[in-house]
Design a protein around this motif. Structure first.
Motif, PDB file in Angstrom:
ATOM      1  N   PHE A   1       1.532  -2.736  -7.471  1.00 46.83           N
ATOM      2  CA  PHE A   1       1.701  -2.774  -6.020  1.00 46.83           C
ATOM      3  C   PHE A   1       0.359  -2.724  -5.291  1.00 46.83           C
ATOM      4  CE2 PHE A   1       5.979  -1.437  -7.311  1.00 46.83           C
ATOM      5  CZ  PHE A   1       6.722  -2.337  -6.581  1.00 46.83           C
ATOM      6  N   TYR A   2      -0.607  -1.984  -5.838  1.00 46.31           N
ATOM      7  CA  TYR A   2      -1.922  -2.005  -5.206  1.00 46.31           C
ATOM      8  C   TYR A   2      -2.577  -3.372  -5.377  1.00 46.31           C
ATOM      9  CZ  TYR A   2      -6.653  -1.135  -3.859  1.00 46.31           C
ATOM     10  OH  TYR A   2      -7.874  -1.244  -3.230  1.00 46.31           O
TER      11      TYR A   2
ATOM     12  N   GLY B   1       2.999   4.929 -17.456  1.00 42.94           N
ATOM     13  CA  GLY B   1       3.928   4.059 -16.739  1.00 42.94           C
ATOM     14  C   GLY B   1       3.699   4.077 -15.241  1.00 42.94           C
ATOM     15  N   ALA B   2       3.444   5.264 -14.689  1.00 45.61           N
ATOM     16  CA  ALA B   2       3.186   5.374 -13.252  1.00 45.61           C
ATOM     17  C   ALA B   2       1.910   4.635 -12.862  1.00 45.61           C
ATOM     18  CB  ALA B   2       3.089   6.846 -12.852  1.00 45.61           C
ATOM     19  N   GLN B   3       0.909   4.693 -13.744  1.00 47.85           N
ATOM     20  CA  GLN B   3      -0.341   3.969 -13.461  1.00 47.85           C
ATOM     21  C   GLN B   3      -0.112   2.466 -13.431  1.00 47.85           C
ATOM     22  OE1 GLN B   3      -3.144   4.516 -12.362  1.00 47.85           O
ATOM     23  NE2 GLN B   3      -4.732   3.235 -13.271  1.00 47.85           N
ATOM     24  N   VAL B   4       0.706   1.959 -14.325  1.00 50.08           N
ATOM     25  CA  VAL B   4       1.001   0.527 -14.373  1.00 50.08           C
ATOM     26  C   VAL B   4       1.708   0.092 -13.084  1.00 50.08           C
ATOM     27  CG1 VAL B   4       2.485  -1.191 -15.484  1.00 50.08           C
ATOM     28  CG2 VAL B   4       1.031   0.287 -16.874  1.00 50.08           C
ATOM     29  N   LEU B   5       2.688   0.852 -12.636  1.00 44.48           N
ATOM     30  CA  LEU B   5       3.426   0.491 -11.419  1.00 44.48           C
ATOM     31  C   LEU B   5       2.535   0.613 -10.182  1.00 44.48           C
ATOM     32  CD1 LEU B   5       6.835   2.166 -12.265  1.00 44.48           C
ATOM     33  CD2 LEU B   5       6.350  -0.277 -12.143  1.00 44.48           C
ATOM     34  N   HIS B   6       1.705   1.637 -10.157  1.00 43.36           N
ATOM     35  CA  HIS B   6       0.736   1.754  -9.055  1.00 43.36           C
ATOM     36  C   HIS B   6      -0.193   0.540  -9.036  1.00 43.36           C
ATOM     37  CE1 HIS B   6      -2.551   3.150  -6.544  1.00 43.36           C
ATOM     38  NE2 HIS B   6      -3.377   2.950  -7.561  1.00 43.36           N
TER      39      HIS B   6
ATOM     40  N   LEU C   1       0.832  -1.205   0.000  1.00 46.16           N
ATOM     41  CA  LEU C   1       0.000   0.000   0.000  1.00 46.16           C
ATOM     42  C   LEU C   1       0.871   1.261   0.000  1.00 46.16           C
ATOM     43  CD1 LEU C   1      -3.055   0.704   0.083  1.00 46.16           C
ATOM     44  CD2 LEU C   1      -2.793   1.028   2.549  1.00 46.16           C
ATOM     45  N   PHE C   2       1.944   1.237   0.767  1.00 43.75           N
ATOM     46  CA  PHE C   2       2.835   2.402   0.831  1.00 43.75           C
ATOM     47  C   PHE C   2       3.496   2.672  -0.528  1.00 43.75           C
ATOM     48  CE2 PHE C   2       7.128   4.152   1.480  1.00 43.75           C
ATOM     49  CZ  PHE C   2       6.780   5.387   2.013  1.00 43.75           C
ATOM     50  N   ILE C   3       4.011   1.626  -1.157  1.00 41.55           N
ATOM     51  CA  ILE C   3       4.686   1.826  -2.447  1.00 41.55           C
ATOM     52  C   ILE C   3       3.690   2.304  -3.506  1.00 41.55           C
ATOM     53  CG2 ILE C   3       5.990   0.705  -4.288  1.00 41.55           C
ATOM     54  CD1 ILE C   3       7.121  -1.208  -2.182  1.00 41.55           C
ATOM     55  N   SER C   4       2.484   1.746  -3.485  1.00 34.69           N
ATOM     56  CA  SER C   4       1.483   2.181  -4.467  1.00 34.69           C
ATOM     57  C   SER C   4       1.114   3.652  -4.261  1.00 34.69           C
ATOM     58  CB  SER C   4       0.230   1.305  -4.377  1.00 34.69           C
ATOM     59  OG  SER C   4      -0.513   1.566  -3.207  1.00 34.69           O
ATOM     60  N   THR C   5       1.154   4.119  -3.009  1.00 31.48           N
ATOM     61  CA  THR C   5       0.844   5.516  -2.717  1.00 31.48           C
ATOM     62  C   THR C   5       1.862   6.463  -3.338  1.00 31.48           C
ATOM     63  OG1 THR C   5      -0.118   4.829  -0.599  1.00 31.48           O
ATOM     64  CG2 THR C   5       0.327   7.158  -0.866  1.00 31.48           C
TER      65      THR C   5
END
Length: 476
Positions: free
Chosen positions: A360-361, A352-357, A329-333
């Motif tokens: 992790f979420y 790209g940021a959406q994919v990484l979020h 949760l922290f990394i996705s934030t």
């Protein structure tokens, strides 16, 4: 408690997961589209849409859900305590989910009244269906590894519902209505919801037919509602999960309901069109770059989130649910926060940021729900009484409260930043800045608070093993 074989077949896991697929055709629509629907299609003013979703939603959260939890725990039937509710509410939930997205030709005051009634009925029936459904995961098996497994199945199904709603629904609304005018979108969303209501009803019936309740309270167990509530408020893990769930769904409703405004008003249209050129060859049916961009953006996060979900069980079994949930949760934030810094032309970075979020979420998604089943076990372990549904009412109260607060904040913040629905001259710089804040800084705050609260949640890996071992011995 008595229990039979705790291992579940693939058929039962799939059947159970269809219940969440059906419910999320409704829930994901609320998370993603309710603010846009009330403002841009139904025609409510921002302040009225905000008050509607907030007040009706909070009443549903704090009135409907605890009552439903108490009723479900005391239900007695040949099908069990929770399965009957899945069957009884299947058709009514489908009908009301359709009515809630109808746009009648009433006066403005009549529309407000109609919206209040249909939204309240929808949340009431959703509670009567999804709270017993969620509680079923706590009695379908007492084996924590099997729970982690059905959690993974369940949230693959959730991701499919989310994928449809967030990737294709905007485009389907335009196509079904025959255009992107307000009137056409009203027709389109009504047609789409009719199909979803039929599919969802069938899936709920299949869920009822393929599942079984195995963890059954002993006949001599007796407890009053007063005793159950007293147990709840002495249960610190339950209180923490109630608050964490609320915070998580505030974030989901805020960012999920804001992406359409982000793509309509902030993202550079020329750069977006250039970025989407390869996708247009494979997805030629999308009506506009905005619809395709929103679909690819959401779809990328969801598909990679499925990878996170599939890894979730392995990580949870090894490191414990709390630690994995908190870390992911922290990394996705962090990736939510990054959206504040992206210029409107940095399309590749945004996607790209959406994919990484999403990845992790995705790891955290099934763990949140299986942690509630662990809290029910913790309550039984401490008090020698099991009250599964009222424990799961924490999740539903948090879900509804979070959805209501988050959706209300979308409408309220847009109004604060002077957003004008269906403007023909474009939005002001202030309104555009508000849409950027709604997908970055504002939704990141509840996630970070939730991470901090999880430091005080004491059911770690060691305690999970101890509780499972002790309860197995008692149930013999």
């Amino acid at each position: 408690m008595s229990s039979s074989n705790q291992k579940l077949s693939v058929l039962e896991k799939v059947g159970y997961s269809l219940g969440d697929l059906a419910a999320n055709l409704v829930f994901q629509t609320l998370v993603t589209w309710i603010s846009y629907y009330y403002l841009n299609i139904f025609g409510l003013k921002p302040e009225h849409a905000s008050m509607l979703t907030l007040i009706v939603g909070l009443v549903a959260a704090f009135a409907f859900n605890p009552v439903m939890g108490a009723v479900a725990d005391r239900t007695k039937s040949r099908w069990g305590r929770f399965r009957p509710w899945i069957l009884w509410t299947a058709v009514p939930l489908g009908v009301v989910s359709l009515l809630a997205f109808k746009t009648p030709a009433f006066s403005y005051q009549g529309k407000v009244i109609y919206a209040v009634i249909t939204y309240a009925l929808l949340l009431l029936l959703y509670a009567a269906n999804n709270l017993p459904y969620s509680a079923l995961s706590g009695v379908i098996t007492g084996d924590m590894k099997e729970r982690n497994s059905i959690g993974a199945y369940r949230f693959v199904a959730v991701m499919f519902a989310q994928f449809f709603v967030q990737v294709f629904m905007y485009n389907f609304i335009i196509k079904a209505g025959g255009g992107d005018s307000v009137e056409a979108k009203a027709i389109g969303i009504s047609k789409v919801m009719t199909v979803l209501a039929i599919i969802g009803t069938v899936m709920l019936v299949i869920c009822f037919l393929t599942t079984k309740e195995r963890v059954i309270p002993k006949p001599e167990q007796r407890s009053s509602l007063k005793e159950d509530l007293a147990d709840l408020f002495k249960n610190r893990p339950w209180i923490i999960m109630l608050v964490v769930t609320t915070l998580v769904f505030i974030t989901l409703a805020m960012k999920g309901g804001s992406y359409v405004y982000y793509f309509e008003n902030y993202v550079d249209k020329t750069e977006l069109s250039n970025f989407l050129a390869p996708f247009k060859k494979f997805l030629p049916t999308f009506e506009s770059d905005t619809a395709l961009g929103l679909g690819v953006f959401n779809g990328g996060g969801i598909l990679v989130g499925l990878v996170g979900i599939m890894l979730s069980q392995k990580f949870a079994n090894k490191y414990g649910k709390r630690n994995v949930f908190m870390t992911s949760l922290f990394i996705s934030t962090l990736f939510i926060d990054f959206f504040y810094f992206f210029p409107p032309k940095s399309i590749g970075v945004i996607f790209g940021a959406q994919v990484l979020h999403g990845f992790f979420y995705g790891i955290s998604t099934p763990i949140l729900w299986t942690m509630i089943a662990d809290v029910a076990d913790y309550s039984e372990w401490k008090n020698n009484r099991r009250a599964t549904a009222i424990i799961f009412s924490a999740m539903m109260v948090g879900l509804k409260a979070g959805l209501s607060i988050g959706s209300s904040l979308v409408s309220w913040i847009l109004g604060t930043y002077d957003y004008v629905a269906n403007s023909t001259i474009g939005q002001t710089d202030r309104a555009i800045r508000g849409t950027k804040m709604l997908v970055s800084i504002y939704p990141a705050i509840p996630f970070l608070i939730a991470v901090g609260l999880l430091f005080f949640y004491k059911i770690n890996k060691k305690m999970e093993v101890q509780i499972e071992s002790d309860l197995k011995e008692r149930r013999k």
